[in-house]
Design an enzyme around this catalytic site. Structure first.
Site: not given
Ligand code: SAM
Length: 291
Positions: A42, A100, A118, A144, A164
């Site tokens: 994520h 991250s 993402e 993810g 995440d």
């Molecule tokens: C908390 S943020 C991530 C922050 C990043 N890991 C960081 O620490 O910089 C969560 C991200 O997951 C994405 N997201 C939500 N559901 C998802 C999924 N099922 N698979 C992949 N990405 C997803 C959202 O669009 C968002 O950008």
């Protein structure tokens, strides 16, 4: 339709907690010269402009990275993370925050590989543009949890998986637990780091029971609280479950959180003191499941 955008939260206390620990986990993998794979399921957009109106809306970074990044007493374990933040802010004013993917990209060596997933199409494109010149980094617009099935085990046979989730759907704790258990079965020697928000105590107990019921051993639980337990207005704290942590990471994490937690605590310092005097720590490091 994905409602969550990390730009609103970039650099908040949860990011500081998660990213400082992430940097130490990645550095521990570098104690061996063999390559590793870092998978971020994520990933977000990688680099956040803190002057963007979304980041300015609640200015969450002010109670997060802004309290920490220039602190003169930061312990050595936090330094690699703070170096990554400073590298994005060479003028000495806090304008950008590395997520991250950027932190992992900064720490990786020539032999290592990064996979970034993402789901938001626009965000995945921003992320892909950021790393377009680096062939060691691949970006995919996908779910993810599905990616965990497709990409594990990695050919390197060693690595770190950060899960995440944005926790913007119902039953996300269950989805996370199921995806983690399935991924672990494919890559039982990998290091897994699962981030989660602290919600109401009953929900947290159910989550812990679900994780323990997977039967997976060697799970270290790290938590930070920035508000009292009955706080409901915003996220009161968060945690990271680390499976197969590197040797000594429990002690490293404990000393990092002992320094970070009081700085990031948001309520009145007197409340924090009362909590501590009642033995209710503002952070916790414990083995959820042992050897
Ligand atoms: C908390 S943020 C991530 C922050 C990043 N890991 C960081 O620490 O910089 C969560 C991200 O997951 C994405 N997201 C939500 N559901 C998802 C999924 N099922 N698979 C992949 N990405 C997803 C959202 O669009 C968002 O950008």
């Amino acid at each position: 339709m994905l409602a969550y955008r990390h730009q609103f939260h970039a650099g908040n206390f949860a990011d500081v907690f998660k990213h400082a620990l992430l940097a130490q986990l990645l550095l521990a993998l570098q104690k061996k010269t063999a390559p590793y794979f870092y998978l971020d399921t994520h990933a977000g957009i990688g680099l956040y402009d803190l002057s963007h109106p979304w980041a300015q809306k609640n200015a969450e970074h002010e109670a997060g990275i802004a309290r920490v990044w220039k602190h003169p007493d930061a312990p050595a374990e936090i330094a690699p993370y703070l170096d990554a933040v400073r590298a994005e802010n060479p003028g000495g004013t806090l304008r950008s925050y590395p997520g991250s993917p950027c932190i992992a990209r900064r720490l990786m060596r020539a032999q290592d590989r990064i996979g970034l997933i993402e789901l938001n199409r626009k965000d995945a494109q921003v992320l892909a543009d950021l790393f377009v010149r680096d062939r060691r980094v691949t970006v995919e617009c996908a779910d993810g949890y599905q990616a965990l099935k497709a990409l594990l085990p990695p050919k390197e046979r060693r690595g770190l998986i950060l899960i995440d989730s944005s926790f913007d759907r119902a039953r996300e704790f269950d989805r996370l637990t199921d995806a983690y258990a399935a991924a672990y079965r494919k890559f039982a020697t990998g290091i897994f780091a699962l981030w989660y928000p602290l919600m109401e105590p009953a929900a947290m107990r159910a989550f812990e029971r679900g994780i323990v019921a997977t039967g997976i051993r060697k799970i270290l639980q790290l938590e930070i609280r920035v508000h009292a337990d009955d706080w409901k207005a915003t996220m009161r704290g968060c945690g990271l479950l680390v499976t197969n942590p590197p040797f000594g990471f429990d002690d490293t994490a404990a000393s990092m959180l002992a320094w970070l937690a009081p700085l990031l605590y948001e309520d009145d310092p007197a409340v924090a003191r009362t909590l501590r005097s009642r033995n209710m720590q503002t952070y916790e490091v414990k083995w959820l499941t042992g050897e």
